[in-house]
Each structure stands twice: as structure tokens, then as C-alpha cells.
Write a protein that holds these residues in place. Structure first.
Motif, PDB file in Angstrom:
ATOM      1  N   LEU A   1       0.912  -1.340  -0.088  1.00  0.00           N
ATOM      2  CA  LEU A   1      -0.127   0.139  -0.071  1.00  0.00           C
ATOM      3  C   LEU A   1       0.844   1.205   0.018  1.00  0.00           C
ATOM      4  N   ALA A   2       1.983   1.098   0.908  1.00  0.00           N
ATOM      5  CA  ALA A   2       2.653   2.428   0.848  1.00  0.00           C
ATOM      6  C   ALA A   2       3.531   2.678  -0.466  1.00  0.00           C
ATOM      7  N   ALA A   3       3.938   1.637  -1.071  1.00  0.00           N
ATOM      8  CA  ALA A   3       4.580   1.690  -2.226  1.00  0.00           C
ATOM      9  C   ALA A   3       3.515   2.310  -3.424  1.00  0.00           C
ATOM     10  N   ILE A   4       2.279   1.813  -3.218  1.00  0.00           N
ATOM     11  CA  ILE A   4       1.466   2.536  -4.214  1.00  0.00           C
ATOM     12  C   ILE A   4       1.291   3.977  -4.167  1.00  0.00           C
ATOM     13  N   ILE A   5       1.269   4.363  -2.757  1.00  0.00           N
ATOM     14  CA  ILE A   5       1.105   5.606  -2.511  1.00  0.00           C
ATOM     15  C   ILE A   5       2.239   6.537  -2.971  1.00  0.00           C
ATOM     16  N   ARG A   6       3.350   5.989  -2.861  1.00  0.00           N
ATOM     17  CA  ARG A   6       4.516   6.611  -3.162  1.00  0.00           C
ATOM     18  C   ARG A   6       4.970   6.733  -4.636  1.00  0.00           C
ATOM     19  N   ILE A   7       4.322   5.776  -5.279  1.00  0.00           N
ATOM     20  CA  ILE A   7       4.573   5.749  -6.619  1.00  0.00           C
ATOM     21  C   ILE A   7       3.666   6.776  -7.289  1.00  0.00           C
ATOM     22  N   ALA A   8       2.160   6.802  -6.777  1.00  0.00           N
ATOM     23  CA  ALA A   8       1.312   7.756  -7.288  1.00  0.00           C
ATOM     24  C   ALA A   8       1.487   9.177  -7.080  1.00  0.00           C
ATOM     25  N   THR A   9       2.268   9.587  -6.085  1.00  0.00           N
ATOM     26  CA  THR A   9       2.605  10.802  -5.743  1.00  0.00           C
ATOM     27  C   THR A   9       3.024  11.828  -6.961  1.00  0.00           C
TER      28      THR A   9
END
Lengths: 314, 349
Positions: free
Chosen positions: A14-22
Motif C-alpha cells: 500500500l505504501a509503495a502504491i501511494i509513493r509511486i502515485a505521488t
């Protein structure tokens, strides 16, 4: 034991998704503002790269991360102004100008890197942004550590989405932007400065693209390398279409893309047979093309997109 | 106040003067960067000039570099004429290179190999270009975005090939196996790299001009680009024209890749193209989308690229200057083009 392990796995995912999406969210919002005003900005890939480089340089020289962000945003805004000068003031082809801006900016970024940093065996790096847990919220199971234990720029992106929607749909300026993108002649009759509004929207868009670039070199990689942007700008252009020129949908599109990207990273890490990892890198791009094919049929672009405005012409 | 005023006619000498003016403006603007990098401007441009045009070997090197850009420039010029926004020449070039490398590795007589390499490369490029064209015609997907994204897809596919099945198990380098020696394009002048593909590129330009200016398909392409409504009324199947344009454009870009494999590198590696596909856009614009103009425009950019490398070695100015020159030249040319349609008039407030 395995349950704990699985949970960490999910939180990390989940954290990776947020980071990639930013960075994608910033870039997509930037492109959206520009296109909503009727200006396609294909300079995005180069603007992100030059901003990433400028921000990194400012930080490595001053030691201040926020000064770096500021420089990146200013660089993005400046390059947005350059694109607007060609496409809005002079009314030149938006496609070709955008490619020109990208070639110019990426060439300039790589060109200036060497006189500034010299030739070093180990590429210079900076101590980038660190995760800042938000009290209380970061203790929510799963969601807390994934969403509320992030870089400050991530929180900024989360705030930027409703803010962009508010500005676009609820302020007089947002109304002007939408008018000059849909019907510039009507906007002109209503006393809205078409040229001025378009300039402002493209500059704001450039600033957001600069923020996206800043995130890459100052939070994600902490260094400036060749592949630091690697097509994220082009993806953002697709996400605007996919998100139907709406801030919320665009952010959703960025999250969806980030999900696919995080998934392919996981697939790489799991070492599926002898498949080279580059095969996985194709997936998000293929996904975006396929998704666009499904979405484009009923996607309605701003009707004045790509059309220069000259008052005296009919 | 100044105002842009539409011209009623464009003087003929503009066609020659404008690209030259754009190039001159570019070189003046970029001299500032040379100064920033700590070198003498005159000296740096001098090195560039002599390394790209100074002797017969330098000229052949420039010609070798110009060949892929003539092909991608033609690809872009023809596509843009129909307002099919093919930004994907880079991916189409890479696909052509990969396909021709596959064919070239099969043992067979040399001339047959070269012919089949060209056909395979052109077909691969055309197949890639068909994707954005079909998506536009059938699904209304913006061709700019889809052709751009395809560049990344093809690039990573190429990387997966040379890191995976093609990887040299002996050296471990990510490069494809070389093509057969018999499939290497013949060198025209002993001691240089001037290969048959360069001649093919120089022949392709007038052929493309003939197609655009004199043939029915060319006429349809022009009408479709200038006024799709009028094209439709006059019975032109606009969608079919777009597909044909895409196939032609992609095939030309694919041939750029064939030339690089058959005449220069003899195999495929990750940096087989330093962005020739994007340079094609600059070439096409400098040429004002005229296939005959593509040749001098490509020669100019090739001279800049060859010269920039020598300048970098001699003066330490980063060779990325050639990318900046390309971007600046593209923008300068666009402004110059503005003056073919408009004149600046001073108006009293």
C-alpha cells in the motif's frame, strides 16, 4: 508469525502504491490544468526532468530540502511560461512545441549536470525527505503506516487533489480556465482574458510538474540519474485522458497506474522464472494504452484543446 | 503594440531563408551554454564544424549519422502531412532494428538477407505504427499519447530481449547476437563506414516527395491533413488514408532501424538509437514537412551530433549540447514558420 509477515507485506505494498502515485498525481494535475485551459503540454517529460535536476542541485548546494522544492517548482513554472509563450502568445503547434520543450529541457538538464557536479566516480546524492508519521492517524492498522507515515510531499499530494477540484470548480479563476478551454470566444466576449488565463493555467501546470520532478530526486531516489523520469511524464498525459480531465478521476487514475506499477515491482522481486525484469516494466505502459482504448470512446476533451486563440480571426 | 497580421502571400525566398535563420538563431542562443561550460564559443563551434565537415572522412561520418534521421524525418513528415501525430518513430525504429536483426542472423546469401532485413524491418515498424492509428480510428484514442507510450513499451521489450533470450551467455553483455557477415551492408568507400543504407535513405527522400506531390495517395494524405471535412465530402475514406499513412510512416521509421543494424552496429544494443525517432520530428519541421527538405535538415542535425561528440572530447563541453540545439532549433523553426503565415505589424494603441 506468517500473519504478521503478510500484514507487513500488505502495508509495504500500500505504501509503495501511494509513493509511486505521488509524482504522477502532481504531474497529472499539472497537465490537467493546462489542458483544461486548452493547452496540451508535451513538454511535461522534459519539464519534470529539468525541475528534478534543478531541485536536486539547489538542495545539494544549500542543504535545504525545501529550497530545492522551491527551485524545482520555479523551474517548472518558468518552463510552463516558455511553453505558453510559444503556444498561447504565438499560437504555434502545441504538439511540436511540447516536443521541442522536452528536447530542450532534458538536453539542458543533462548538459548542465556536468559543469555543476563535475565527473565523479560515485554520483552525488543528498539526504532526501524522511517519512513524517502523523500522530494518531499513523496508528490506524494498515492504512496508518501506509498513508500517514509518508514524506511531507505525499501529504501535499493528498491535499492537492481536493484543492485542485475546489479551484477548478468553485472559484472564479477555475471557471475562467474552463471557459477558455471550452469556448474561448465566449470567454473573450464575457471579458475574460483568454491569453492571460491560459498563461496562468499553463504556468500553474508547469509548477505542479516541477513538484513532481522534485519528488523524484528529493524523496524517491535522492540522486539525479538518467532514468529518473523515464516516461512518467508521458504516462501523466495518458492519465489525464483516462481521468477525463477531472482532478478526482485523474488522481484515481494515478493510483490505478501506481497499483499496476507496484504489482510489476512485486512480480520482479518474486523472480518469476527467468523473465528479465524489463518485461515487467512494459506492463504499466501497456495497461495505460489498453485502459485508454476503453475510456477514450466517451471521454470528452476540452473542446478548444489544441486550438490557438487569435482575437481578430474567425 | 504589435499585432500578428495574416499574410496574403509568402515570398518564395522564405522557404530557404527561414530554416537558415532558425539555425543561426539556435547557434547564437546555444553559445551561452558553451560559455557556461567554460569553453571558447568560436573554438567549440570550430571543432564541431571540422569534425563533421572538415575532411572526407568526417563528411562520410555525418552522412552515416544522417541516414537514420532521413528515414525518421520522412516518417514524421508524411505522418504530420495527414495530421497523424506520429511521435512514435523512436519505437518504430527500434522494432525495425530488432526484426532486421532476427532475419540477419539467419544464414543466407547476402543480397537476399539484406532484402529480407529491409522487408522485416519495414513491416515491424509499420505494425507498431498501426497500433496508434487503429486506436485513433476505432477507439478515438489520441494518437500522440498512444504513440508516445508505445515508445516505452517497445524500448522495454527490446531491453527484455537483450537481457533475456538474446543475452550473450559468453560475455554476459546485454547485446543481441550479431547478424551474419554476409548480411552486413556493403561499404561504399574503403576505410569509412559509408554503407549502402545511406544511399537507400538518399533515394527514399525523392521517392517520398514524388509520392506526396504527384501520386493519388499523396494527394489524399495532403487533403486529409489540411481539411478532413473537405476530404470526406470529396469521397476520400479518411480512416483508410490515416491507416495507409501510418503504415507508410512506420515502415520508413523501421527502415531507419534496419540501416543501423545492417550498416553500423550489426547487432542490437540498448543504445542503438540516441533518440533518432525524436530527432525525426526536428528534421521534419526544419524541412517544413517537405520530403526533399528532409535531407539537408537531417544532414544539419547529423553534423551537430557528430560535431558535438568531437567538441566534447576536445573542450570538455558536454555532448548533450546537441540535444539542446535540437530542441532550440525546433522551437526557433516554429517561430520562423509563423512568419510565413503572418507578419508583425505595429499598431497604434
Amino acid at each position: 508469525m506468517s500473519a504478521v509477515f503478510e500484514q507487513i507485506f500488505q502495508v509495504g505494498f500500500l505504501a509503495a502504491i501511494i509513493r509511486i502515485a505521488t509524482p504522477l498525481a502532481f504531474a497529472t494535475l499539472g497537465e490537467m490544468f493546462s489542458e483544461r485551459a486548452g493547452v496540451l503540454n508535451l513538454g511535461i517529460e522534459g519539464i519534470m526532468l529539468l525541475s528534478a535536476m534543478a531541485g536536486f542541485t539547489a538542495t545539494s548546494m544549500s542543504g535545504s530540502l525545501w529550497l530545492g522544492v522551491l527551485v524545482a517548482v520555479a523551474t517548472g513554472a518558468l518552463m510552463g511560461a516558455v511553453h505558453a509563450l510559444f503556444t498561447v502568445a504565438l499560437g504555434l503547434s502545441q504538439h511540436v512545441c511540447g516536443i521541442g520543450v522536452t528536447l530542450f529541457c532534458s538536453g539542458l538538464a543533462y548538459f548542465l549536470y556536468r559543469p555543476i557536479f563535475g565527473q565523479q566516480s560515485v554520483p552525488p546524492s543528498i539526504k532526501g525527505f524522511q517519512p513524517e508519521p502523523i500522530p494518531l492517524l499513523s496508528h490506524i492498522p494498515i492504512l496508518g503506516p501506509a498513508v500517514f507515515n509518508q514524506f511531507t510531499l505525499v501529504y501535499l499530494a493528498i491535499i492537492a487533489v481536493p484543492l485542485a477540484a475546489l479551484v477548478l470548480y468553485r472559484t472564479p479563476w477555475g471557471l475562467s480556465v474552463r471557459m477558455v478551454g471550452e469556448n474561448p470566444r465566449a470567454a473573450d466576449s464575457a471579458g475574460v482574458s483568454v491569453i492571460g488565463t491560459r498563461f496562468q493555467a499553463v504556468i500553474l501546470g508547469g509548477a505542479l510538474m516541477g513538484l513532481a520532478g522534485a519528488f523524484l530526486t528529493m524523496a524517491q531516489f535522492n540522486a539525479f540519474t538518467f532514468g529518473v523520469v523515464s516516461g512518467r511524464g508521458w504516462v501523466a498525459i495518458a492519465l489525464v485522458v483516462f481521468g477525463r480531465w477531472d482532478p478526482w478521476r485523474s488522481a484515481g487514475a494515478a493510483l490505478l497506474f501506481a497499483f499496476v506499477d507496484a504489482l510489476q515491482l512485486r512480480m520482479q522481486a518474486s523472480g518469476l522464472g527467468h523473465i528479465p525484469y524489463e518485461a515487467f516494466l512494459m506492463l504499466p505502459f501497456i495497461f495505460t494504452i489498453v485502459a485508454m482504448a476503453f475510456m477514450s470512446r466517451n471521454a470528452v476533451a476540452p473542446s478548444a484543446l489544441l486550438k490557438p486563440f487569435r482575437r481578430e480571426e474567425r | 503594440m504589435f499585432r500578428l497580421e495574416a499574410r496574403t502571400s509568402t515570398p518564395a525566398w522564405f522557404n530557404l531563408a527561414l530554416p537558415l535563420l532558425a539555425i543561426a538563431a539556435t547557434l547564437v542562443l546555444c553559445s551561452g551554454l558553451i560559455a557556461i561550460a567554460g569553453a571558447g564559443v568560436i573554438e567549440a563551434y570550430g571543432v564541431m564544424l571540422s569534425a563533421s565537415l572538415g575532411d572526407s572522412y568526417a563528411i562520410t561520418e555525418t552522412l552515416v549519422r544522417a541516414a537514420p534521421m532521413i528515414f525518421t524525418g520522412l516518417a514524421v513528415a508524411i505522418a504530420f502531412r495527414a495530421k497523424f501525430w506520429n511521435i512514435g518513430a523512436e519505437g518504430q525504429l527500434l522494432a525495425g532494428a530488432v526484426a532486421s536483426c532476427f532475419v540477419g542472423a539467419i544464414p543466407m546469401p547476402g543480397y537476399l538477407a539484406m532484402l529480407l532485413m529491409a522487408l522485416a524491418g519495414a513491416a515491424a515498424g509499420a505494425a507498431v505504427a498501426l497500433v496508434p492509428a487503429t486506436l485513433r480510428v476505432k477507439f478515438k484514442v489520441d494518437d500522440v499519447v498512444s504513440s508516445l507510450l508505445l515508445n516505452s513499451v517497445i524500448y522495454y521489450a527490446l531491453m527484455a530481449l537483450i537481457e533475456g533470450p538474446w543475452k550473450d551467455s559468453f560475455s554476459g553483455y546485454p547485446i543481441s547476437p550479431p547478424v551474419e557477415d554476409s548480411a552486413n551492408f556493403p561499404v561504399l568507400i574503403e576505410g569509412t563506414r559509408l554503407h549502402l543504407g545511406v544511399v537507400a535513405a538518399l533515394i527514399a527522400a525523392p521517392l517520398c516527395w514524388f509520392l506526396i506531390a504527384r501520386m493519388t495517395l499523396g494527394f489524399r494524405i495532403r487533403v486529409t491533413g489540411e481539411n478532413p471535412e473537405a476530404a470526406r465530402y470529396s469521397g476520400i475514406n479518411v480512416q483508410r488514408v490515416l491507416i495507409s499513412t501510418a503504415l507508410l510512416s512506420g515502415a520508413l521509421a523501421g527502415l531507419a532501424g534496419v540501416g543501423e543494424v545492417g550498416g553500423v552496429h550489426f547487432q542490437v544494443m540498448s543504445d542503438i538509437s540516441p533518440g533518432y525517432g525524436y530527432s525525426g520530428i526536428v528534421v521534419a519541421m526544419l524541412a517544413r514537412l517537405n520530403p526533399l527538405g528532409v535531407v539537408p535538415a537531417a544532414l544539419f542535425l547529423a553534423a551537430v551530433m557528430t560535431g558535438a561528440e568531437a567538441m566534447s572530447r576536445a573542450t570538455g563541453v558536454p555532448a548533450f549540447l546537441s540535444d539542446v540545439i535540437q530542441g532550440t532549433a525546433l522551437l526557433a523553426m516554429l517561430v520562423a514558420l509563423l512568419f510565413t503565415a503572418y507578419r508583425i505589424r505595429r499598431v497604434a494603441k
